[in-house]
Design a protein around this motif. Sequence first.
Motif, PDB file in Angstrom:
ATOM      1  N   GLU A   8      22.636  80.708  27.159  1.00 58.61           N
ATOM      2  CA  GLU A   8      23.455  80.516  28.205  1.00 58.61           C
ATOM      3  C   GLU A   8      21.970  79.686  29.045  1.00 58.61           C
ATOM      4  O   GLU A   8      21.354  80.194  29.050  1.00 58.61           O
ATOM      5  CB  GLU A   8      23.452  82.116  28.957  1.00 58.61           C
ATOM      6  CG  GLU A   8      24.859  83.179  27.984  1.00 58.61           C
ATOM      7  CD  GLU A   8      24.583  84.323  28.711  1.00 58.61           C
ATOM      8  OE1 GLU A   8      25.612  84.789  28.163  1.00 58.61           O
ATOM      9  OE2 GLU A   8      23.495  84.593  28.843  1.00 58.61           O
ATOM     10  N   GLY A   9      23.287  78.658  29.952  1.00 61.31           N
ATOM     11  CA  GLY A   9      21.917  77.959  30.532  1.00 61.31           C
ATOM     12  C   GLY A   9      20.886  77.367  30.414  1.00 61.31           C
ATOM     13  O   GLY A   9      21.192  76.642  28.798  1.00 61.31           O
ATOM     14  N   GLU A  10      20.177  77.339  31.242  1.00 62.80           N
ATOM     15  CA  GLU A  10      19.250  76.449  31.266  1.00 62.80           C
ATOM     16  C   GLU A  10      18.118  77.346  30.024  1.00 62.80           C
ATOM     17  O   GLU A  10      18.003  78.509  30.409  1.00 62.80           O
ATOM     18  CB  GLU A  10      18.365  75.999  32.313  1.00 62.80           C
ATOM     19  CG  GLU A  10      19.248  75.113  33.143  1.00 62.80           C
ATOM     20  CD  GLU A  10      18.363  74.109  33.867  1.00 62.80           C
ATOM     21  OE1 GLU A  10      17.718  73.243  34.321  1.00 62.80           O
ATOM     22  OE2 GLU A  10      17.443  75.150  35.073  1.00 62.80           O
ATOM     23  N   VAL A  11      17.439  75.975  29.104  1.00 62.45           N
ATOM     24  CA  VAL A  11      16.544  77.106  28.430  1.00 62.45           C
ATOM     25  C   VAL A  11      15.025  77.031  28.823  1.00 62.45           C
ATOM     26  O   VAL A  11      14.087  75.657  29.212  1.00 62.45           O
ATOM     27  CB  VAL A  11      16.492  76.292  27.303  1.00 62.45           C
ATOM     28  CG1 VAL A  11      15.629  77.431  25.710  1.00 62.45           C
ATOM     29  CG2 VAL A  11      18.084  76.688  26.796  1.00 62.45           C
ATOM     30  N   ALA A  12      13.919  77.992  28.726  1.00 58.52           N
ATOM     31  CA  ALA A  12      12.623  77.877  28.668  1.00 58.52           C
ATOM     32  C   ALA A  12      11.616  77.823  27.379  1.00 58.52           C
ATOM     33  O   ALA A  12      12.159  78.079  26.794  1.00 58.52           O
ATOM     34  CB  ALA A  12      12.187  78.563  30.424  1.00 58.52           C
TER      35      ALA A  12
ATOM     36  N   MET B  59      16.109  70.360  20.753  1.00 60.78           N
ATOM     37  CA  MET B  59      16.810  70.411  21.762  1.00 60.78           C
ATOM     38  C   MET B  59      18.079  69.493  21.273  1.00 60.78           C
ATOM     39  O   MET B  59      19.532  69.911  21.582  1.00 60.78           O
ATOM     40  CB  MET B  59      16.649  69.139  23.161  1.00 60.78           C
ATOM     41  CG  MET B  59      16.064  69.314  23.850  1.00 60.78           C
ATOM     42  SD  MET B  59      15.604  68.398  25.658  1.00 60.78           S
ATOM     43  CE  MET B  59      14.460  67.266  24.429  1.00 60.78           C
ATOM     44  N   ASP B  60      18.416  69.083  20.096  1.00 53.92           N
ATOM     45  CA  ASP B  60      19.307  68.313  19.034  1.00 53.92           C
ATOM     46  C   ASP B  60      20.369  70.000  18.484  1.00 53.92           C
ATOM     47  O   ASP B  60      20.551  69.686  18.734  1.00 53.92           O
ATOM     48  CB  ASP B  60      18.748  67.369  18.281  1.00 53.92           C
ATOM     49  CG  ASP B  60      18.562  66.201  18.737  1.00 53.92           C
ATOM     50  OD1 ASP B  60      18.602  66.065  20.001  1.00 53.92           O
ATOM     51  OD2 ASP B  60      17.995  65.643  18.289  1.00 53.92           O
ATOM     52  N   LYS B  61      19.251  70.664  17.794  1.00 55.84           N
ATOM     53  CA  LYS B  61      20.169  71.598  17.838  1.00 55.84           C
ATOM     54  C   LYS B  61      20.658  72.404  18.243  1.00 55.84           C
ATOM     55  O   LYS B  61      21.613  73.294  18.532  1.00 55.84           O
ATOM     56  CB  LYS B  61      18.684  72.421  17.197  1.00 55.84           C
ATOM     57  CG  LYS B  61      18.123  71.569  15.795  1.00 55.84           C
ATOM     58  CD  LYS B  61      18.396  72.234  14.175  1.00 55.84           C
ATOM     59  CE  LYS B  61      18.292  71.621  12.969  1.00 55.84           C
ATOM     60  NZ  LYS B  61      19.193  70.682  12.693  1.00 55.84           N
ATOM     61  N   LEU B  62      19.751  73.102  19.888  1.00 56.63           N
ATOM     62  CA  LEU B  62      20.719  73.780  20.889  1.00 56.63           C
ATOM     63  C   LEU B  62      21.827  72.863  21.354  1.00 56.63           C
ATOM     64  O   LEU B  62      22.244  73.783  22.197  1.00 56.63           O
ATOM     65  CB  LEU B  62      19.279  74.134  22.121  1.00 56.63           C
ATOM     66  CG  LEU B  62      18.158  74.970  21.472  1.00 56.63           C
ATOM     67  CD1 LEU B  62      17.451  75.466  22.519  1.00 56.63           C
ATOM     68  CD2 LEU B  62      19.098  76.033  20.047  1.00 56.63           C
TER      69      LEU B  62
ATOM     70  N   HIS C 127      17.666  69.053  28.223  1.00 50.85           N
ATOM     71  CA  HIS C 127      16.165  68.787  29.016  1.00 50.85           C
ATOM     72  C   HIS C 127      15.939  70.881  28.737  1.00 50.85           C
ATOM     73  O   HIS C 127      16.937  71.791  28.461  1.00 50.85           O
ATOM     74  CB  HIS C 127      16.238  68.561  30.477  1.00 50.85           C
ATOM     75  CG  HIS C 127      15.890  69.619  30.867  1.00 50.85           C
ATOM     76  ND1 HIS C 127      17.721  69.850  31.472  1.00 50.85           N
ATOM     77  CD2 HIS C 127      15.330  70.642  32.101  1.00 50.85           C
ATOM     78  CE1 HIS C 127      17.579  70.645  32.029  1.00 50.85           C
ATOM     79  NE2 HIS C 127      16.274  70.632  32.786  1.00 50.85           N
ATOM     80  N   LEU C 128      14.445  70.818  28.381  1.00 52.29           N
ATOM     81  CA  LEU C 128      13.707  72.191  27.950  1.00 52.29           C
ATOM     82  C   LEU C 128      12.250  72.145  29.166  1.00 52.29           C
ATOM     83  O   LEU C 128      12.429  71.036  29.684  1.00 52.29           O
ATOM     84  CB  LEU C 128      13.096  71.963  26.573  1.00 52.29           C
ATOM     85  CG  LEU C 128      14.066  71.743  25.475  1.00 52.29           C
ATOM     86  CD1 LEU C 128      12.599  72.151  24.609  1.00 52.29           C
ATOM     87  CD2 LEU C 128      14.962  73.423  25.603  1.00 52.29           C
TER      88      LEU C 128
END
Lengths: 292, 258, 93
Positions: free
Chosen positions: B207-211, B227-230, B234-235
């Motif tokens: 959900e939303g941004e990923v750290a 990033m491609d898989k998710l 951006h991370l």
Amino acid sequence: MVEEKLEYWRWTESSHVDSDRDWRDARVITLGIDVGSVSTEAVVCLDGELYAYNTIRTGANSPDSANLAMEGVFAKTGLTLEDIHYTVGTGYGRVNIPFADKAITEIACHGRGAHYMGGPTIRTILDMGGQDCKVIHINELGKVTNFLMNDKCAAGTGRGMEVIADLLEVPVTEIGERSFDIDEEPPAVSDICVVFAKSEAMARLKEGWSKNKVIAAYCRAMSERVCSLINRIGVEEDFIITGGIAKNIGVARRIESILGVKARETTFDSQIAGALGAALFAYTLVTKKNKG
Amino acid sequence: MITAGIDVGNRNIKVVIMKEGKIASRLAGTAGFEQREVAFKLLASAMADAGVTRDEVAHITATGMGRNALDFADSQVTDVTAAARAAAYFFPGVTTIIEVGAEESRGIKTDGKGRVLDSAINEKCAAGSGSFTESMARALGMELDEFAQKSLESTVQIPMNAQCTVFAESEVVSLIHQSTEKKDIARAVHDAIASRVSSLVRRVKLEGEVALFGGMAYNPGFCKSLMDKLKVDHLKIPEQPEFADAIGAAIVASKRAA
Amino acid sequence: MIAHYGYKDAQGEFYITIDTGKCVDCEGKPCIKACPGSVFIEEEDPYGDEVVAVDDLKRKKIMYECAPCKPTRDRPPLPCVVACPHGALSHSW
């Protein structure tokens, strides 16, 4: 002079011909080829009876390995491919055997082969191969009734044992004997991932454990791991262990002691079960076809 | 207030000293067999770097798999909670955290303020962690940095079938024999581990941004694959991402000391 | 035949169990279409029966393949298990 790197993982290739029999007298000659990830076996049956076999280490590709294993049997018996009525391929490389008439899964072939090797009272087969481990239940006809396979993870496979043989620089054929040459059975290496077990083995060596003690701890880990697989579907007697690791008494004996069940002794090379089953399936297919 | 957070991993130990909510010093060392001694020495050096004495440190909190080995710590906290606190410190509001270290990986769901709602962990299989990349780089005879960079140059996707590090090593060797380009193998390796990590994350819901925390965040090849898989563009990666858990532990320490 | 497809690794046991005797007369084998991850295939077993099996390519990563149907919280019933009219399918995890 460059010293050749010792290959500690290398096990003994073997071959056998039943010299009491002549294939020229047989009505139906069938060939079974099992191309595994680590070893390739060729078995010839005469009228549904084991006649000759040859085991080699699998090479770079399946067709070459299948050819090489087959030529090994032919060289010792004088047979040629024209003499063979039917060939069944099995194992991981079974779809890449150019001269095979049919491919059959290794589960079914191992069931059939072990039924022949151990006799019709065999109900549970543990096959420990190079890159997998299978538990198979069969009925009195050698037909599979239940099975479970683990080929995702190296723990509990021949490859996992080779990793430790390489690390300790102990030939894999000596692992079994050496694992009992200890004062007291050490606790198993706790981790069941081969990569982590290897780091743990290195740590034990640094702590001053002898190589044999580390081997014992590793054999125990492997046995516990395999038994937990077996326990998922249970063990019904008679019980037989096939595959390369059956020759490693360090693992085989520990499995017997954990399960509280003795494995049936067999005079055949434990590695040929799959190829033998394939040759027997080939025999059934030929005789069915002739009848039909 | 001054506190310390110590992250005791199987491979490395990291120490962070926090002063009034700011990072005053950080230090990492190889764990070896004497975790307690190594951690104690690292703590002493980190305190010296920060210019503080042991008496001034109000509370020490340990985290990581070996956290219970530190008898000199005042309290312990799980890795998951430590990571959640660090995420709230660096990126308030971010609720999805991925952590990929040398020997474990995690997907964590938080409320964005440091409280853990859910987590999925892989800590016992080498194929799901940073050590997978190290083994594969070794099999290719490449340095890790080069391996990570090369991966970015690949334009081809080839599948890796092996799910186990030991089997994957053989698969890499056979790919080399088939004259597959190193950059494509590197990408296949990063894609494989990214797909395993992303499935952990999907179990806790993305959900939303990923750290992204942990040493693998330094690997641009892996980050790209992840990033491609998710399917994110951006991370959020903090400076020195491998210190995240130690920072989280130091934050927990300041709450506990107060 | 009771077939256990999947694996056990350090993280746990991940097996899909199929009682293939129940597949033989199953019309249309609806589990195959029901699975969003295309995990199942129809195949002829060595004894000549048309049964359902887990695709070789999916077997070794079944935990990941099935992950989308298995969130850690509020897990809905598994579509493959729901689709099977004979109760031949189960998951170990």
